[in-house]
Design an enzyme around this catalytic site. Sequence first.
Site, PDB file in Angstrom:
ATOM      1  N   GLU A  70     -19.447   0.879  76.868  1.00  0.00           N
ATOM      2  CA  GLU A  70     -19.143   2.266  77.215  1.00  0.00           C
ATOM      3  C   GLU A  70     -18.551   2.335  78.618  1.00  0.00           C
ATOM      4  O   GLU A  70     -19.129   1.828  79.580  1.00  0.00           O
ATOM      5  CB  GLU A  70     -20.417   3.099  77.139  1.00  0.00           C
ATOM      6  CG  GLU A  70     -20.184   4.598  77.236  1.00  0.00           C
ATOM      7  CD  GLU A  70     -21.442   5.393  76.929  1.00  0.00           C
ATOM      8  OE1 GLU A  70     -21.337   6.433  76.265  1.00  0.00           O
ATOM      9  OE2 GLU A  70     -22.538   4.978  77.357  1.00  0.00           O
ATOM     10  N   GLU A  78     -31.526   9.460  72.969  1.00  0.00           N
ATOM     11  CA  GLU A  78     -30.122   9.757  72.694  1.00  0.00           C
ATOM     12  C   GLU A  78     -29.335   9.023  73.762  1.00  0.00           C
ATOM     13  O   GLU A  78     -29.300   9.436  74.914  1.00  0.00           O
ATOM     14  CB  GLU A  78     -29.866  11.265  72.727  1.00  0.00           C
ATOM     15  CG  GLU A  78     -28.599  11.694  71.975  1.00  0.00           C
ATOM     16  CD  GLU A  78     -27.336  11.483  72.781  1.00  0.00           C
ATOM     17  OE1 GLU A  78     -26.693  10.417  72.606  1.00  0.00           O
ATOM     18  OE2 GLU A  78     -26.989  12.353  73.573  1.00  0.00           O
ATOM     19  N   TRP A  98     -26.543  13.194  83.918  1.00  0.00           N
ATOM     20  CA  TRP A  98     -25.704  13.942  84.844  1.00  0.00           C
ATOM     21  C   TRP A  98     -24.403  14.446  84.233  1.00  0.00           C
ATOM     22  O   TRP A  98     -23.689  15.207  84.878  1.00  0.00           O
ATOM     23  CB  TRP A  98     -25.393  13.123  86.085  1.00  0.00           C
ATOM     24  CG  TRP A  98     -24.978  11.686  85.898  1.00  0.00           C
ATOM     25  CD1 TRP A  98     -25.739  10.584  86.162  1.00  0.00           C
ATOM     26  CD2 TRP A  98     -23.710  11.172  85.440  1.00  0.00           C
ATOM     27  NE1 TRP A  98     -25.039   9.424  85.901  1.00  0.00           N
ATOM     28  CE2 TRP A  98     -23.788   9.768  85.449  1.00  0.00           C
ATOM     29  CE3 TRP A  98     -22.520  11.773  85.020  1.00  0.00           C
ATOM     30  CZ2 TRP A  98     -22.734   8.945  85.062  1.00  0.00           C
ATOM     31  CZ3 TRP A  98     -21.455  10.971  84.623  1.00  0.00           C
ATOM     32  CH2 TRP A  98     -21.568   9.574  84.647  1.00  0.00           C
ATOM     33  N   CYS A 114     -20.857  10.997  75.591  1.00  0.00           N
ATOM     34  CA  CYS A 114     -21.167   9.859  74.715  1.00  0.00           C
ATOM     35  C   CYS A 114     -20.512   9.989  73.350  1.00  0.00           C
ATOM     36  O   CYS A 114     -20.470   9.019  72.588  1.00  0.00           O
ATOM     37  CB  CYS A 114     -22.676   9.680  74.573  1.00  0.00           C
ATOM     38  SG  CYS A 114     -23.573  11.180  74.158  1.00  0.00           S
ATOM     39  N   LYS A 122     -37.369  15.842  84.180  1.00  0.00           N
ATOM     40  CA  LYS A 122     -36.696  15.334  85.376  1.00  0.00           C
ATOM     41  C   LYS A 122     -35.195  15.300  85.139  1.00  0.00           C
ATOM     42  O   LYS A 122     -34.711  14.580  84.268  1.00  0.00           O
ATOM     43  CB  LYS A 122     -37.163  13.914  85.727  1.00  0.00           C
ATOM     44  CG  LYS A 122     -36.638  13.465  87.112  1.00  0.00           C
ATOM     45  CD  LYS A 122     -36.720  11.961  87.326  1.00  0.00           C
ATOM     46  CE  LYS A 122     -35.517  11.240  86.774  1.00  0.00           C
ATOM     47  NZ  LYS A 122     -34.261  11.525  87.532  1.00  0.00           N
TER      48      LYS A 122
END
Length: 476
Positions: A379, A248, A151, A282, A175
């Site tokens: 993260e 990834e 997202w 990221c 998707k």
Amino acid sequence: MSSRLENYINGSFVAASGSGDFDVTSPVTGERVAVSPVSDAADVDAAFRAAREAFGSWRSVTPSERQRCLLALADNMEQHSEELVEAQHRNTGQPRRIIAEEEVAAGADQLRFFAGAARLLEGRGAAEYLEGHTSYVRREPLGVVAQITPWNFPLMMAVWKIGPALAAGNTIVLKPSETTPESTLVLARLAGEVFPAGVFNVVLGDGSTGQLLSENDTAAMVAITGSVRAGQAVATSAAKSVKRAHLELGGKAPAVVFADADLEKAAEMILTFGTFNAGQDCTAVTRVLVQDSVHDELVALLAAQAAKLTTGELDDAKNDYGPLNNARHFETVCNKLKNIPEHATVITGGVPAEDAAGFFVEPTIITGLHQDDELVQEETFAPVLTVQPFSSEAQAVELANGVDYALASSVWTTNQGHAMRMSRDLDFGCVWVNTHLLLVAEMPHGGFKSSGYGKDLSIYSVEEYTRVKHVMHALD
């Protein structure tokens, strides 16, 4: 009135057969903007059936024809830029100018790269490696690939997935994230205007739908950009049927700042690269490692830069970055900021943006954390930067590499020796020197360790979507 979204299968929008649905909401206001279905096994099977049937002819299309289709899709994206921007803004709240520049324009450019790459796949030259026999290599598409996108950059991640797969001659079932489906559906419609029916299919849903994609026997590969947890689930599922996986995943990027760096420039750029897209990237700077002799100076400069940033406005043109994407993620980030260890110091931020209706968080700088603290190790995916001092180059390498992620990093120095040694010793898939976050279609993107495996962008990503076959001819 909210629209009811539909899957895109075999060149047409079709209602999902699954009985479940959920609201897609704006992270700026929290209001519903669309209703999305939870596609079930019948929907997923229909998409894979269309992709499998289309593969029979698409695999035989010449590289020049695949190039033509990709170039036409790039043109379509630019011609429908405003529609793509509005569709994505409804779901992400990103500033419209950022979507237009960083996803639509950049995505069209990346598709044009992949269009050229379709005609550049290589193998070893034909030769007589065994007397009386000629051998050569065929590089072939894998078949039908399942793709799952996140997202944070919905349109760009879709382009990174479909571009190399289509260039190599595969067909696709994709998707998008359940919170950000709309720009991908626009992309699918635009692709349907230039690609044969069934080549690119989109099914909507949640994690259960993604699991159905991963488990489908037709899929020759499952490619995902997402969290480590989601990547582990995909890899486990793919392993059961020995299909390929392309992962990834997350990152925890350090910016290593030496005392000889241009500190003012470094502070400005690091804050920009750490808060871009609200830190939901990221590769974003999340950990600032600074030589101890200039630690306090750099912290002051970072705080000054943070004070210049604006977020939380309903008028996105006034925002330097937008909101966090959804309520669950916003709550997770806020809980982390409420539970900062007592030994740490919040220099600025650490709270939601004042008077904002949506999921906005102020730019946050934290010092005094220990290497094993959660905010250093895990993260955060928010505009939160931690600052740690180091005394030597060796310690900088140890701190930088001392996390499970290994996607991206940067070095800030005017010393060529520092730059060369750190570029060698940093255990990350990308090392920037005196910059950060910038990407080009010609260079690979992907990490090591818990950040996953496989490359996006570049010719390497196209090769990821191919298989190599040895062919030997007897000469007599």
